[in-house]
Design an enzyme around this catalytic site. Structure first.
Site, PDB file in Angstrom:
ATOM      1  N   CYS A 142       0.848  -1.202   0.000  1.00 34.10           N
ATOM      2  CA  CYS A 142       0.000   0.000   0.000  1.00 34.10           C
ATOM      3  C   CYS A 142       0.887   1.257   0.000  1.00 34.10           C
ATOM      4  O   CYS A 142       1.650   1.466  -0.925  1.00 34.10           O
ATOM      5  CB  CYS A 142      -0.985  -0.030   1.160  1.00 34.10           C
ATOM      6  SG  CYS A 142      -2.387   1.107   0.904  1.00 34.10           S
ATOM      7  N   SER A 192      -8.333  -0.179   0.198  1.00 32.03           N
ATOM      8  CA  SER A 192      -8.681   0.857   1.166  1.00 32.03           C
ATOM      9  C   SER A 192      -7.660   1.979   1.052  1.00 32.03           C
ATOM     10  O   SER A 192      -6.649   1.989   1.762  1.00 32.03           O
ATOM     11  CB  SER A 192      -8.690   0.267   2.588  1.00 32.03           C
ATOM     12  OG  SER A 192      -9.015   1.261   3.536  1.00 32.03           O
ATOM     13  N   HIS A 235      -4.660  -4.758  -0.237  1.00 37.67           N
ATOM     14  CA  HIS A 235      -4.444  -5.364   1.080  1.00 37.67           C
ATOM     15  C   HIS A 235      -4.825  -6.836   1.156  1.00 37.67           C
ATOM     16  O   HIS A 235      -5.799  -7.209   1.810  1.00 37.67           O
ATOM     17  CB  HIS A 235      -5.235  -4.582   2.127  1.00 37.67           C
ATOM     18  CG  HIS A 235      -4.692  -3.224   2.404  1.00 37.67           C
ATOM     19  ND1 HIS A 235      -3.544  -3.005   3.141  1.00 37.67           N
ATOM     20  CD2 HIS A 235      -5.124  -1.996   2.020  1.00 37.67           C
ATOM     21  CE1 HIS A 235      -3.302  -1.706   3.220  1.00 37.67           C
ATOM     22  NE2 HIS A 235      -4.252  -1.077   2.546  1.00 37.67           N
ATOM     23  N   GLU A 237      -3.311  -8.830   2.966  1.00 41.60           N
ATOM     24  CA  GLU A 237      -3.047  -9.257   4.341  1.00 41.60           C
ATOM     25  C   GLU A 237      -4.228  -9.037   5.275  1.00 41.60           C
ATOM     26  O   GLU A 237      -4.228  -9.536   6.418  1.00 41.60           O
ATOM     27  CB  GLU A 237      -1.809  -8.534   4.892  1.00 41.60           C
ATOM     28  CG  GLU A 237      -2.041  -7.116   5.406  1.00 41.60           C
ATOM     29  CD  GLU A 237      -2.111  -6.060   4.298  1.00 41.60           C
ATOM     30  OE1 GLU A 237      -2.259  -4.862   4.620  1.00 41.60           O
ATOM     31  OE2 GLU A 237      -2.029  -6.441   3.106  1.00 41.60           O
TER      32      GLU A 237
END
Length: 306
Positions: A142, A192, A235, A237
């Protein structure tokens, strides 16, 4: 893990072209095994949640991983206890003379700031330059990935009119990449962020290769072979409930936010979200770990001299 088969077996070239890890008898005989030394430079405010998420992914392979948690030297966490940071983290200045097989640089909730306004930007630039001599493979996530692609290629981030927030459809752009071994042609990934990286600017850099992209949210996973790095802007993760936590936080704070798209069943926040990215998350990070295992020097001191 790789499979060892005769190089003249018809399946050898077929499997290799499909991205299956095929090892020759000679390579297998030369291969030594030791724990892989992986660093996690954790820039996220919720340190414990983030370190757990990444440890889960990189610890899922049969290989031994020696994980070192790293923090910026002068930056003090406001949301994680000093006792936790003192017990489990080392500052970058404490590890800068060490060598690592892999390093993950996480995101940080500072997208709205120009890079040069980030309080630890000078030290982060030092970290990124240090990876070229002390780290075999680096994974920027990110904002961490955006910072790396800006530092090494001057590819900037751009503000979005509205937050890209939810679970977006993505497509594999290079099925032959060893990092995408076992991937479906299409996949879903949590997004996000308030900023984006332009595909045209990435394509203008001959040394960069887009591996995963989305028609809705743009480039996602980029390989930078020259700098032995991967940049992912979304993301994998995230836990099943991470987007919900972010949404609930913003609602509670009165921050304008849309319901994360394609996340809750029927986009209904009263329902329990489904995790539709877990398998691909394990594939990507497992492939990254295995690629490190296949290519890193057995002697740590030789890292950076390849």
């Amino acid at each position: 893990m790789p499979i060892r088969i005769p190089s003249k077996l018809p399946a050898h070239d077929v499997l290799k072209s499909e991205g299956v890890m095929v090892m020759s008898k000679g390579d297998a005989k030369k291969q030594d095994i030791r724990p892989l030394k992986i660093g996690l430079l954790n820039l996220m405010p919720q340190k414990i949640q983030t370190e757990t998420q990444f440890a889960r992914l990189i610890g899922a392979t049969p290989l031994q991983i020696d994980l070192t948690l790293i923090r910026m030297t002068e930056h003090t966490s406001k949301t994680t206890s000093a006792d936790h940071m003192e017990a489990f983290y080392k500052s970058f200045q404490e590890v800068k003379n060490e060598k690592f097989d892999g390093l993950i640089i996480t995101g940080a909730p500072i997208e709205h700031l120009p890079y040069t306004d980030v309080t630890y930007w000078d030290e982060l630039k030092e970290v990124m330059d240090w990876t070229q001599t002390n780290v075999h493979s680096t994974f920027g996530v990110c904002w961490g990935g955006m910072a790396m692609i800006y530092h090494f290629h001057d590819v900037d981030k751009y503000d979005l009119d509205a937050k890209a927030f939810g679970c977006f459809d993505h497509s594999v752009c290079d099925a032959s990449s060893p990092y995408l071994r076992g991937f479906s042609d299409g996949l879903v990934m949590p997004v996000s962020r308030w900023t984006e990286i332009k595909e045209a600017e990435i394509n203008a850099e001959n040394d960069l290769n887009i591996l995963i992209s989305s028609d809705e949210s743009g480039p996602c996973l980029v390989e930078d072979p020259k700098h032995r790095a991967l940049y992912i802007f979304n993301h994998f993760e995230y836990d099943s409930g991470t987007l919900k936590q972010e949404y609930d936080r913003d609602v509670a704070n009165g921050t304008p936010i849309n319901v994360p798209c394609n996340y809750y069943p029927n986009d209904d926040p009263s329902q329990t979200p489904l995790n539709r990215w877990r398998s691909h998350a394990h594939l990507l990070y497992g492939n990254w770990i295995n690629e490190i295992y296949q290519t890193t020097p057995f002697e740590l001191s030789l890292i950076g001299q390849e």
